[in-house]
Motif scaffolding. Structure first.
Motif, PDB file in Angstrom:
ATOM      1  N   LEU A   1      46.819  41.127  43.653  1.00 19.50           N
ATOM      2  CA  LEU A   1      45.729  41.217  44.621  1.00 19.50           C
ATOM      3  C   LEU A   1      44.505  40.423  44.178  1.00 19.50           C
ATOM      4  CD1 LEU A   1      45.877  44.993  45.652  1.00 19.50           C
ATOM      5  CD2 LEU A   1      46.656  43.008  46.963  1.00 19.50           C
ATOM      6  N   SER A   2      44.177  40.486  42.891  1.00 20.16           N
ATOM      7  CA  SER A   2      43.007  39.735  42.417  1.00 20.16           C
ATOM      8  C   SER A   2      43.217  38.233  42.589  1.00 20.16           C
ATOM      9  CB  SER A   2      42.711  40.073  40.951  1.00 20.16           C
ATOM     10  OG  SER A   2      43.765  39.663  40.103  1.00 20.16           O
ATOM     11  N   GLU A   3      44.455  37.765  42.447  1.00 14.65           N
ATOM     12  CA  GLU A   3      44.747  36.347  42.662  1.00 14.65           C
ATOM     13  C   GLU A   3      44.586  35.972  44.131  1.00 14.65           C
ATOM     14  OE1 GLU A   3      45.566  33.594  40.625  1.00 14.65           O
ATOM     15  OE2 GLU A   3      44.565  34.996  39.268  1.00 14.65           O
ATOM     16  N   LYS A   4      44.994  36.896  45.019  1.00 10.16           N
ATOM     17  CA  LYS A   4      44.809  36.626  46.452  1.00 10.16           C
ATOM     18  C   LYS A   4      43.335  36.468  46.782  1.00 10.16           C
ATOM     19  CE  LYS A   4      48.918  38.747  48.547  1.00 10.16           C
ATOM     20  NZ  LYS A   4      49.398  39.768  49.521  1.00 10.16           N
ATOM     21  N   VAL A   5      42.519  37.347  46.225  1.00 13.05           N
ATOM     22  CA  VAL A   5      41.078  37.267  46.459  1.00 13.05           C
ATOM     23  C   VAL A   5      40.528  35.963  45.897  1.00 13.05           C
ATOM     24  CG1 VAL A   5      38.846  38.307  45.902  1.00 13.05           C
ATOM     25  CG2 VAL A   5      40.779  39.778  46.507  1.00 13.05           C
ATOM     26  N   LYS A   6      40.963  35.614  44.709  1.00 13.54           N
ATOM     27  CA  LYS A   6      40.474  34.403  44.056  1.00 13.54           C
ATOM     28  C   LYS A   6      40.818  33.150  44.864  1.00 13.54           C
ATOM     29  CE  LYS A   6      40.489  32.271  39.454  1.00 13.54           C
ATOM     30  NZ  LYS A   6      41.034  32.384  38.071  1.00 13.54           N
ATOM     31  N   LEU A   7      42.067  33.072  45.351  1.00  9.51           N
ATOM     32  CA  LEU A   7      42.496  31.913  46.130  1.00  9.51           C
ATOM     33  C   LEU A   7      41.759  31.838  47.460  1.00  9.51           C
ATOM     34  CD1 LEU A   7      46.351  32.019  45.476  1.00  9.51           C
ATOM     35  CD2 LEU A   7      44.706  30.355  44.580  1.00  9.51           C
ATOM     36  N   LEU A   8      41.556  32.983  48.102  1.00 11.22           N
ATOM     37  CA  LEU A   8      40.847  32.983  49.375  1.00 11.22           C
ATOM     38  C   LEU A   8      39.393  32.575  49.184  1.00 11.22           C
ATOM     39  CD1 LEU A   8      40.810  33.494  52.380  1.00 11.22           C
ATOM     40  CD2 LEU A   8      40.460  35.931  51.946  1.00 11.22           C
ATOM     41  N   ARG A   9      38.779  33.021  48.101  1.00 10.49           N
ATOM     42  CA  ARG A   9      37.400  32.612  47.810  1.00 10.49           C
ATOM     43  C   ARG A   9      37.324  31.101  47.612  1.00 10.49           C
ATOM     44  NH1 ARG A   9      34.502  37.056  43.748  1.00 10.49           N
ATOM     45  NH2 ARG A   9      33.675  38.330  45.452  1.00 10.49           N
ATOM     46  N   ARG A  10      38.312  30.559  46.946  1.00  7.45           N
ATOM     47  CA  ARG A  10      38.331  29.110  46.715  1.00  7.45           C
ATOM     48  C   ARG A  10      38.413  28.364  48.037  1.00  7.45           C
ATOM     49  NH1 ARG A  10      42.956  27.524  42.804  1.00  7.45           N
ATOM     50  NH2 ARG A  10      41.707  28.900  41.470  1.00  7.45           N
ATOM     51  N   ASP A  11      39.261  28.864  48.954  1.00 10.92           N
ATOM     52  CA  ASP A  11      39.395  28.222  50.269  1.00 10.92           C
ATOM     53  C   ASP A  11      38.108  28.355  51.076  1.00 10.92           C
ATOM     54  OD1 ASP A  11      41.986  27.613  49.607  1.00 10.92           O
ATOM     55  OD2 ASP A  11      42.859  29.331  50.675  1.00 10.92           O
ATOM     56  N   LEU A  12      37.477  29.522  50.989  1.00  8.54           N
ATOM     57  CA  LEU A  12      36.264  29.764  51.773  1.00  8.54           C
ATOM     58  C   LEU A  12      35.098  28.903  51.315  1.00  8.54           C
ATOM     59  CD1 LEU A  12      36.415  33.673  52.047  1.00  8.54           C
ATOM     60  CD2 LEU A  12      36.738  32.038  53.914  1.00  8.54           C
ATOM     61  N   HIS A  13      35.100  28.539  50.033  1.00  2.90           N
ATOM     62  CA  HIS A  13      33.956  27.817  49.473  1.00  2.90           C
ATOM     63  C   HIS A  13      34.275  26.351  49.153  1.00  2.90           C
ATOM     64  CE1 HIS A  13      32.943  32.103  48.580  1.00  2.90           C
ATOM     65  NE2 HIS A  13      31.766  31.693  49.015  1.00  2.90           N
ATOM     66  N   GLN A  14      35.345  25.831  49.741  1.00  2.00           N
ATOM     67  CA  GLN A  14      35.695  24.428  49.486  1.00  2.00           C
ATOM     68  C   GLN A  14      34.575  23.484  49.902  1.00  2.00           C
ATOM     69  OE1 GLN A  14      39.446  23.546  51.345  1.00  2.00           O
ATOM     70  NE2 GLN A  14      40.617  23.945  49.482  1.00  2.00           N
ATOM     71  N   ASP A  15      33.953  23.792  51.030  1.00  2.00           N
ATOM     72  CA  ASP A  15      32.888  22.906  51.531  1.00  2.00           C
ATOM     73  C   ASP A  15      31.643  22.966  50.663  1.00  2.00           C
ATOM     74  OD1 ASP A  15      34.575  22.295  53.594  1.00  2.00           O
ATOM     75  OD2 ASP A  15      33.708  23.781  54.978  1.00  2.00           O
ATOM     76  N   ASP A  16      31.514  24.012  49.871  1.00  2.00           N
ATOM     77  CA  ASP A  16      30.313  24.170  49.050  1.00  2.00           C
ATOM     78  C   ASP A  16      30.510  23.675  47.616  1.00  2.00           C
ATOM     79  OD1 ASP A  16      29.211  25.431  51.246  1.00  2.00           O
ATOM     80  OD2 ASP A  16      29.878  27.417  50.596  1.00  2.00           O
ATOM     81  N   GLU A  17      31.702  23.125  47.319  1.00  2.00           N
ATOM     82  CA  GLU A  17      32.009  22.760  45.939  1.00  2.00           C
ATOM     83  C   GLU A  17      31.051  21.696  45.399  1.00  2.00           C
ATOM     84  OE1 GLU A  17      36.054  21.643  45.548  1.00  2.00           O
ATOM     85  OE2 GLU A  17      36.793  23.717  45.503  1.00  2.00           O
TER      86      GLU A  17
END
Length: 587
Positions: free
Chosen positions: A239-255
């Motif tokens: 579950l923590s990996e799912k959260v981590k991957l989703l956060r990465r996708d959500l913040h791609q534009d802010d990288e």
């Protein structure tokens, strides 16, 4: 509202609520209104009759007990087995692990039957009522609401936790219509609850394989400001990996705009956290000396308060290197985190080191309001018998509320008394006896004060500190101890006991007042209850009863501010008398 019943599960909606298909919906083939009405009336009557088996003592025909949180609940295996495939399999085995027979009844321990999760007493009764009657009762207020007067109870900790328990019961006991209902209820919580409470919803969704609920919770956690360290501590790796991957996708534009992460500093902070996990504060000191990372930069105190043993928290505070009122990135002070954990020894440790109880989170919550939103009325209002431990949730609220009202300049740390001689040994004897009586009357509160003062680390109590029925645990005499060494030891012990009494005066003033009076006026005479003429003995015994009344009244007074009545226990009174007699014999 968390405690409202679902009208869709009323007993008059469908006979499928009363059976796993054994009662046909088509009692009347021609579908006449009269026949349908007769079916509804019959099912209503059947539902009421079966419910009598649970609520009426005259219908005690149960053939087994299920022990839930230490309380036996009578069941009828034929009914429960026919309604739940889970219990059908349990009963079909005949002899199961943890199963015993006593006075003709089989006994099962519910905690031994559950593969995961927790189902409390009240949640099990609601499930049982539905299994028998087909009607879902409202959630009891005492376990599905909190003690915060301004809370709507639509997404507070107890409301969510009780719904989670009901979901576990519905899923494990294989009642699909209840699973569907509570999934909808938990989905309603996800958008309104604090992210910390969403974690418990995510865990039940994960165990019960509720994919829609899992997805909603993961999305909510990923979009929140909850730090990744806490997520990894609270959730399984999957579950923590799912959260981590989703956060990465959500913040791609802010990288491109994201600050550069110092990987070396991050590695050093991780090492400090791992050292705290290992209860190795000495290693923490070594890591601090080897780098330019501070405890505050590592968030070490926040981390320790959230995840480590209270002893580790005390040792980190003892270093004197951390800001006890520091806020983390979410605006929470260390005391706010301690209030979420509800561990009284940690809360008192922080207050003793200067933590500010009036500090608010960014959304306007104080430590005590956080604690109240996480505490059930059942735990807050439960009467505590004399000599028994007070509920920890209650103590946390009591301590924080008293600290909010306390005038720091009014505290008098002095423990001197005009009846106590100036001699060091006499002072020590006075303090030993006073703390011993505090331990006897109010064990958890006294232990809390002693833990903060580290009184347990010095030489043992005399007399009444011994456990009931023991021969005491007096310190053995060291013939090689010099007078200087002896005085140093006694002074160290006296300082620890003085600090203990100071903590008692600070957080339990009314009880301390009664103990003061008892030590000055009554203790000498009560040590000799069995000596003197019959009339003298009668007077002393009368005063002994009055003393117990004084203690009860003081306890009530300390609790009355928090809407709680006094305590009384004949068994505890008996223990008190035995302990005083023991002290008298030792004198």
């Amino acid at each position: 509202m968390a405690n409202s019943a679902e009208p869709s599960l009323s007993n008059n909606t469908s006979s499928s609520h009363l059976s796993n298909g054994s009662i046909s919906h088509n009692i009347c083939p021609n579908g006449s209104d009269h026949a349908r009405n007769l079916e509804v009336i019959s099912l209503n009557k059947l539902s009421s009759n079966l419910e009598q088996l649970l609520i009426d003592s005259d219908y005690d025909y149960g053939d087994a007990d299920i022990i839930v949180e230490g309380i036996p609940v009578k069941i009828h295996r034929c009914i429960l087995g026919s309604r739940s495939k889970f219990f059908h399999e349990i009963f079909k085995r005949g002899k199961d692990k943890g199963l015993s027979k006593n006075e003709g009844k089989l006994k099962y321990c519910l905690s031994d039957l559950l593969p995961y999760g927790k189902v409390g007493y009240e949640a099990f009764l609601i499930f049982l009522s539905y299994a028998y009657s087909g009607k879902l009762k409202p959630s009891p207020m005492e376990v599905s609401t909190c003690v915060d007067n301004v809370c709507a109870h639509d997404a507070c900790g107890p409301a969510i936790n009780f719904a989670v328990e009901l979901m576990y019961a519905s899923s494990i006991f294989q009642i699909p219509e209840l699973v569907s209902l509570f999934q909808r209820r938990l989905l309603n919580f996800v958008g309104k609850a604090l992210v910390e409470d969403v974690i418990s919803i995510l865990m039940v969704a994960f165990h019960c394989q509720l994919n829609q609920l899992v997805a909603q919770c993961v999305d909510r956690v990923a979009r929140s400001d909850l730090d990744q360290i806490s997520i990894e501590k609270e959730l399984p790796h999957e579950l923590s990996e799912k959260v981590k991957l989703l956060r990465r996708d959500l913040h791609q534009d802010d990288e491109n705009d994201a600050p550069v992460v110092d990987t070396l500093s991050l590695k050093r902070i991780t090492r400090i956290h791992k050292a705290l996990d290992s209860d190795d504060v000495e290693l923490v000191k070594l890591l601090l000396n080897e780098s330019d990372i501070t405890l505050d930069e590592a968030g070490a105190l926040h981390y320790a308060v959230a995840h480590c043993d209270p002893k580790v928290v005390s040792e980190v505070l003892g270093l004197g290197l951390a800001n006890v009122n520091l806020r983390n990135s979410r605006g929470y002070t260390v005391l706010h985190i301690a209030a979420m954990r509800k561990e009284p020894s940690i809360i008192v440790s922080l207050l003793t080191k200067g933590a500010c109880a009036s500090d608010l989170t960014f959304d306007g919550q104080s430590a005590v309001s956080i604690c109240r939103r996480l505490t059930r009325p059942k735990d807050y209002h439960t009467k505590t018998e004399q000599g028994k431990e007070t509920n920890k949730d209650r103590i946390c609220i009591d301590v924080l509320e008293r600290e909010m009202r306390r005038n720091p300049l009014a505290t008098d740390p002095s423990v001197s008394s005009h009846t106590v001689a100036d001699d060091l040994h006499m002072k020590l004897l006075y303090l030993e006896n006073r703390v011993a009586f505090a331990r006897l009357f109010f064990p958890l509160e006294a232990k809390l004060a002693m833990d903060i003062a580290r009184a347990e680390t010095t030489s043992e109590f005399a007399g009444l500190s011994a456990s009931k029925g023991s021969n005491g645990n007096l310190r053995e005499v060291d013939l090689n101890e010099t007078p200087i060494m002896q005085n140093k030891r006694l002074i160290s012990r006296m300082e620890a006991l003085m600090k203990t009494v100071e903590m008692g005066r600070r957080y339990f003033p009314n009880c301390s007042e009664v103990l003061d009076k008892f030590m000055e006026d009554d203790l000498p005479d009560l040590f000799y209850l069995e000596k003197g003429t019959q009339e003298e003995q009668r007077v002393k015994r009368t005063r002994f009863v009055e003393l117990k009344d004084d203690v009860n009244k003081a306890f009530s007074k300390d609790k009355a501010e928090f809407s709680r009545s006094g305590i009384s226990s004949s068994s505890s009174s008996s223990s008190l008398r035995e302990s005083v007699y023991y002290k008298a014999r030792k004198m």
